[in-house]
Design a protein around this motif. Sequence first.
Motif, PDB file in Angstrom:
ATOM      1  N   THR A  46      54.385 136.830  61.576  1.00 38.09           N
ATOM      2  CA  THR A  46      54.293 135.418  61.266  1.00 38.09           C
ATOM      3  C   THR A  46      54.065 134.595  62.527  1.00 38.09           C
ATOM      4  N   ARG A  49      50.221 134.582  63.500  1.00 42.84           N
ATOM      5  CA  ARG A  49      49.252 133.980  62.593  1.00 42.84           C
ATOM      6  C   ARG A  49      48.711 132.673  63.173  1.00 42.84           C
ATOM      7  N   THR A  52      45.692 127.379  61.384  1.00 42.51           N
ATOM      8  CA  THR A  52      44.795 127.040  60.284  1.00 42.51           C
ATOM      9  C   THR A  52      44.684 128.201  59.306  1.00 42.51           C
ATOM     10  N   THR A  53      44.601 127.890  58.037  1.00 43.23           N
ATOM     11  CA  THR A  53      44.470 128.910  57.008  1.00 43.23           C
ATOM     12  C   THR A  53      43.008 129.338  56.933  1.00 43.23           C
ATOM     13  N   GLN A  57      41.121 132.606  52.157  1.00 42.60           N
ATOM     14  CA  GLN A  57      42.358 132.509  51.379  1.00 42.60           C
ATOM     15  C   GLN A  57      42.324 131.331  50.416  1.00 42.60           C
ATOM     16  N   MET A  58      41.424 130.362  50.651  1.00 43.04           N
ATOM     17  CA  MET A  58      41.397 129.164  49.822  1.00 43.04           C
ATOM     18  C   MET A  58      40.165 129.074  48.923  1.00 43.04           C
TER      19      MET A  58
END
Length: 153
Positions: A46, A49, A52-53, A57-58
């Motif tokens: 974690t 990481r 920003t995603t 994933q979105m």
Amino acid sequence: MGRMESDCRIPMSCLRPRILALHALFWILVSLRVFGAALLSEEKTTVARPVTTPCWQMEEFVVAVECFRCNTFQSKSWAACIQTGYVEGINCTKSNKDEYKSCRSTLMEEHLFWKFEGAMLGLTILFALIVVARQRSLDRLASEKVRRQIESI
């Protein structure tokens, strides 16, 4: 005649409360060690990481480059290479971004499968040898007991 022996193969000394408590404590410590290591490894991932995603994933994406092994430079510089050592190039449909996503290679999966199979075969052989040795030992003890009983008559 000698005294009658029990058919129980567990020594009575193993059933003492102190021994049982020590066994329970040992297995609790082993369990804590395993689960603690799992929790620590989750915490490490974690921290690594990105903030920003990733777009994959979105939103929907298309695989542009099939799963391939990372080289030494990529393994150190790309975050996607850290998890499995393999990445695939993807293209997110809405944002039209090209990114890399960690993947699991069939070659890697096959290698892990055969390692597991080899380990299980080795353990099977080891425990079969242990069972045979234990059975021979018990047979020797039984024949010795019979011999002593015959001699006492």
